[in-house]
Scaffold this motif. Structure first.
Motif, PDB file in Angstrom:
ATOM      1  N   MET A   1       0.831  -1.205   0.000  1.00  0.00           N
ATOM      2  CA  MET A   1       0.000   0.000   0.000  1.00  0.00           C
ATOM      3  C   MET A   1       0.867   1.257   0.000  1.00  0.00           C
ATOM      4  O   MET A   1       1.929   1.279   0.604  1.00  0.00           O
ATOM      5  CB  MET A   1      -0.917   0.019   1.222  1.00  0.00           C
ATOM      6  N   SER A   2       0.367   2.289  -0.648  1.00  0.00           N
ATOM      7  CA  SER A   2       1.090   3.553  -0.676  1.00  0.00           C
ATOM      8  C   SER A   2       0.946   4.273   0.661  1.00  0.00           C
ATOM      9  O   SER A   2      -0.146   4.312   1.251  1.00  0.00           O
ATOM     10  CB  SER A   2       0.546   4.439  -1.795  1.00  0.00           C
ATOM     11  N   VAL A   3       2.035   4.863   1.137  1.00  0.00           N
ATOM     12  CA  VAL A   3       2.006   5.599   2.402  1.00  0.00           C
ATOM     13  C   VAL A   3       1.631   7.057   2.182  1.00  0.00           C
ATOM     14  O   VAL A   3       1.661   7.855   3.126  1.00  0.00           O
ATOM     15  CB  VAL A   3       3.373   5.501   3.119  1.00  0.00           C
ATOM     16  N   ARG A   4       1.259   7.424   0.940  1.00  0.00           N
ATOM     17  CA  ARG A   4       0.867   8.798   0.628  1.00  0.00           C
ATOM     18  C   ARG A   4      -0.617   8.906   0.281  1.00  0.00           C
ATOM     19  O   ARG A   4      -1.058   9.908  -0.276  1.00  0.00           O
ATOM     20  CB  ARG A   4       1.708   9.322  -0.541  1.00  0.00           C
ATOM     21  N   THR A   5      -1.395   7.880   0.596  1.00  0.00           N
ATOM     22  CA  THR A   5      -2.804   7.849   0.190  1.00  0.00           C
ATOM     23  C   THR A   5      -3.730   8.521   1.192  1.00  0.00           C
ATOM     24  O   THR A   5      -4.742   9.115   0.808  1.00  0.00           O
ATOM     25  CB  THR A   5      -3.254   6.389  -0.018  1.00  0.00           C
ATOM     26  N   LEU A   6      -3.422   8.437   2.480  1.00  0.00           N
ATOM     27  CA  LEU A   6      -4.338   8.886   3.521  1.00  0.00           C
ATOM     28  C   LEU A   6      -4.800  10.340   3.367  1.00  0.00           C
ATOM     29  O   LEU A   6      -5.999  10.613   3.470  1.00  0.00           O
ATOM     30  CB  LEU A   6      -3.709   8.670   4.900  1.00  0.00           C
ATOM     31  N   PRO A   7      -3.911  11.316   3.113  1.00  0.00           N
ATOM     32  CA  PRO A   7      -4.395  12.694   2.972  1.00  0.00           C
ATOM     33  C   PRO A   7      -5.409  12.865   1.843  1.00  0.00           C
ATOM     34  O   PRO A   7      -6.414  13.562   2.005  1.00  0.00           O
ATOM     35  CB  PRO A   7      -3.113  13.490   2.701  1.00  0.00           C
TER      36      PRO A   7
ATOM     37  N   PHE B   1      -0.447  14.329   7.071  1.00  0.00           N
ATOM     38  CA  PHE B   1       0.453  14.287   5.927  1.00  0.00           C
ATOM     39  C   PHE B   1       1.728  13.484   6.183  1.00  0.00           C
ATOM     40  O   PHE B   1       2.538  13.333   5.275  1.00  0.00           O
ATOM     41  CB  PHE B   1       0.818  15.712   5.486  1.00  0.00           C
ATOM     42  N   LYS B   2       1.897  12.957   7.392  1.00  0.00           N
ATOM     43  CA  LYS B   2       3.048  12.092   7.634  1.00  0.00           C
ATOM     44  C   LYS B   2       2.865  10.786   6.863  1.00  0.00           C
ATOM     45  O   LYS B   2       1.758  10.247   6.815  1.00  0.00           O
ATOM     46  CB  LYS B   2       3.180  11.787   9.134  1.00  0.00           C
ATOM     47  N   PRO B   3       3.914  10.267   6.210  1.00  0.00           N
ATOM     48  CA  PRO B   3       3.778   9.003   5.480  1.00  0.00           C
ATOM     49  C   PRO B   3       3.295   7.888   6.402  1.00  0.00           C
ATOM     50  O   PRO B   3       3.899   7.614   7.439  1.00  0.00           O
ATOM     51  CB  PRO B   3       5.206   8.736   4.982  1.00  0.00           C
ATOM     52  N   GLN B   4       2.177   7.257   6.045  1.00  0.00           N
ATOM     53  CA  GLN B   4       1.602   6.189   6.856  1.00  0.00           C
ATOM     54  C   GLN B   4       0.602   5.409   6.018  1.00  0.00           C
ATOM     55  O   GLN B   4       0.036   5.927   5.059  1.00  0.00           O
ATOM     56  CB  GLN B   4       0.907   6.765   8.095  1.00  0.00           C
TER      57      GLN B   4
ATOM     58  N   GLU C   1      -3.434  26.794   2.808  1.00  0.00           N
ATOM     59  CA  GLU C   1      -2.229  26.124   3.289  1.00  0.00           C
ATOM     60  C   GLU C   1      -2.252  24.645   2.912  1.00  0.00           C
ATOM     61  O   GLU C   1      -1.219  24.050   2.585  1.00  0.00           O
ATOM     62  CB  GLU C   1      -2.122  26.277   4.810  1.00  0.00           C
ATOM     63  N   THR C   2      -3.445  24.047   2.919  1.00  0.00           N
ATOM     64  CA  THR C   2      -3.567  22.651   2.503  1.00  0.00           C
ATOM     65  C   THR C   2      -3.267  22.498   1.014  1.00  0.00           C
ATOM     66  O   THR C   2      -2.617  21.533   0.596  1.00  0.00           O
ATOM     67  CB  THR C   2      -4.983  22.127   2.816  1.00  0.00           C
ATOM     68  N   PHE C   3      -3.743  23.454   0.204  1.00  0.00           N
ATOM     69  CA  PHE C   3      -3.373  23.479  -1.213  1.00  0.00           C
ATOM     70  C   PHE C   3      -1.852  23.426  -1.360  1.00  0.00           C
ATOM     71  O   PHE C   3      -1.303  22.640  -2.147  1.00  0.00           O
ATOM     72  CB  PHE C   3      -3.894  24.759  -1.880  1.00  0.00           C
ATOM     73  N   ARG C   4      -1.178  24.273  -0.589  1.00  0.00           N
ATOM     74  CA  ARG C   4       0.278  24.359  -0.690  1.00  0.00           C
ATOM     75  C   ARG C   4       0.941  23.039  -0.297  1.00  0.00           C
ATOM     76  O   ARG C   4       1.881  22.586  -0.965  1.00  0.00           O
ATOM     77  CB  ARG C   4       0.790  25.486   0.215  1.00  0.00           C
ATOM     78  N   GLN C   5       0.433  22.423   0.769  1.00  0.00           N
ATOM     79  CA  GLN C   5       1.004  21.158   1.216  1.00  0.00           C
ATOM     80  C   GLN C   5       0.824  20.067   0.172  1.00  0.00           C
ATOM     81  O   GLN C   5       1.725  19.249  -0.051  1.00  0.00           O
ATOM     82  CB  GLN C   5       0.361  20.728   2.535  1.00  0.00           C
ATOM     83  N   ILE C   6      -0.342  20.035  -0.457  1.00  0.00           N
ATOM     84  CA  ILE C   6      -0.591  19.012  -1.475  1.00  0.00           C
ATOM     85  C   ILE C   6       0.378  19.174  -2.644  1.00  0.00           C
ATOM     86  O   ILE C   6       0.953  18.198  -3.134  1.00  0.00           O
ATOM     87  CB  ILE C   6      -2.053  19.084  -1.967  1.00  0.00           C
ATOM     88  N   VAL C   7       0.552  20.411  -3.102  1.00  0.00           N
ATOM     89  CA  VAL C   7       1.477  20.666  -4.211  1.00  0.00           C
ATOM     90  C   VAL C   7       2.896  20.267  -3.822  1.00  0.00           C
ATOM     91  O   VAL C   7       3.634  19.653  -4.604  1.00  0.00           O
ATOM     92  CB  VAL C   7       1.422  22.153  -4.618  1.00  0.00           C
ATOM     93  N   GLU C   8       3.283  20.579  -2.593  1.00  0.00           N
ATOM     94  CA  GLU C   8       4.632  20.271  -2.124  1.00  0.00           C
ATOM     95  C   GLU C   8       4.868  18.771  -2.022  1.00  0.00           C
ATOM     96  O   GLU C   8       5.923  18.257  -2.400  1.00  0.00           O
ATOM     97  CB  GLU C   8       4.859  20.932  -0.763  1.00  0.00           C
ATOM     98  N   VAL C   9       3.869  18.042  -1.504  1.00  0.00           N
ATOM     99  CA  VAL C   9       4.034  16.607  -1.264  1.00  0.00           C
ATOM    100  C   VAL C   9       3.860  15.795  -2.541  1.00  0.00           C
ATOM    101  O   VAL C   9       4.632  14.865  -2.824  1.00  0.00           O
ATOM    102  CB  VAL C   9       3.038  16.126  -0.181  1.00  0.00           C
TER     103      VAL C   9
END
Length: 379
Positions: free
Chosen positions: A1-7, A56-59, A138-146
């Protein structure tokens, strides 16, 4: 499973929840100021800075029950209250709507565009509240960054993780049935024609490569559809138009929405009670929820404010009937534990929590135990 799916899962399901609540608040003629407060409180809680930092922590993804608990609390972060049957229906609508959007995303990376569509609409709900708007931005920014730097393969991994999460969920929704995008068994009807994504070839060819990356074989197959290359004139516009509709608010036009649990195979997860077998991730899920919920700061009003009950059914009788006919394995019972009011119970819960802790991390024992007790108090 991908650890970047939860957000992405949380934000898109949360967006669908807000669409539904907005529609029901208008349908039940709730006072405008109360409706605005409900939406503002839920969105403010959903986009809480500390909460999102944890999110946003990988999990890896956790069980459906664990995530459902998060949305139970989120939906009750304001003066609005939902009873069990309405909360069940709300969650059914949320999950089936996003499942359909994932299935319709032509490219795995398009899930990111679906997420942006949800956030754009959420931003409109609170456009008069600059502080909350900043939280969404700020969430927009985090999504673009991640996610901006992820490869196509990583997005494919995310999409597969989402499909695994949804694979045993086949709830029939009246809007989907009426629009003939869902069969009577709760499975979606997927198109096998139309334009393919930009830069993608029409299906029909399988290429095989050796370990040096050299093509060694080609096999053609009949795809059975009527696909158009996106390089043809007008095809990209059609593809883009279809993509722009994913993640938008389908409840903007008021229509009655009902859900029905379809029949499932005997080996389906829908017919398996999660409580009958021990969950090897139980400890991790408890700690995950403790951290997640313990950091969700809900603003308190300066004085007592009367709450109200929201009904996702047309009448109270329909809601009561739904509660009685709901299969037991699909219901989520909430247990109220007033640990803080009983010192003996508090000590007992602390002892139990200690049994869940990982031996090689004794320094975190106290904080995690306290977080879990706080979570239980809130529930």
């Amino acid at each position: 499973m991908s650890v970047r799916t939860l957000p992405l899962l949380f934000l898109n399901l949360g967006g669908e929840m807000l669409y539904i609540l907005d529609q029901r608040l208008r349908a039940q003629n709730i006072q405008a100021d109360k409706a605005r407060k409900v939406m503002s409180d839920i969105i403010s809680t959903m986009f809480n800075k500390k909460f999102l930092e944890e999110l946003f922590k990988p999990q890896e993804l956790y069980s459906k029950k664990a995530l459902r608990t998060v949305y139970d609390r989120l939906a009750h972060a304001s003066i609005m209250r939902l009873n069990q049957a309405s909360m069940d229906k709300l969650y059914d609508l949320m999950t089936m709507a996003f499942k359909y959007q994932v299935l319709l995303s032509p490219r795995p990376k398009d899930i990111l565009l679906v997420t942006f569509n949800h956030l754009d609409t959420i931003r409109e709900f609170i456009r008069d509240s600059p502080t909350i708007v900043n939280q969404v931005d700020e969430t927009f920014r985090q999504i673009v960054e991640v996610y901006g730097c992820l490869s196509e393969g990583e997005f494919q991994h995310i999409r597969q993780t989402l499909l695994i999460f949804f694979q045993d969920m086949h709830i029939r929704v009246s809007i989907f049935l009426k629009d003939k995008v869902q069969n009577s068994n709760g499975r979606f009807v997927l198109p096998i024609s139309g334009p393919v994504p930009w830069g993608t070839e029409v299906p029909g060819l399988i290429r095989m490569f050796n370990n040096k990356g050299e093509e060694v074989k080609r096999v053609e197959f009949k795809h059975g559809g009527h696909y158009d290359s996106a390089q043809k004139e007008g095809s990209f516009d059609l593809y883009g138009d279809r993509l722009l509709t994913l993640g938008t608010n389908m409840y903007s036009i008021s229509r009655p929405v009902e859900t029905h649990v379809s029949g499932a195979p005997k080996n389906s997860a829908l017919n398996t009670k999660e409580s009958t077998a021990p969950n090897p991730l139980a400890k991790e899920e408890l700690n995950f929820l403790a951290r997640l919920m313990g950091r969700m700061e809900i603003k308190k009003t300066s004085g007592p404010e009367p709450g109200f009950r929201l009904n996702l059914f047309t009448t109270d009788e329909e809601e009561e009937h739904a509660a009685l006919t709901r299969p037991e394995e699909l219901s989520y019972q909430v247990i109220n534990i007033q640990a803080a009011q009983d010192q003996q119970r508090n000590e007992e819960l602390t002892r139990i929590m200690g049994e869940f802790e990982i031996d090689d991390q004794p320094q975190q024992k106290t904080s995690k135990g306290d977080d879990l007790l706080a979570m239980m108090d809130e529930l």
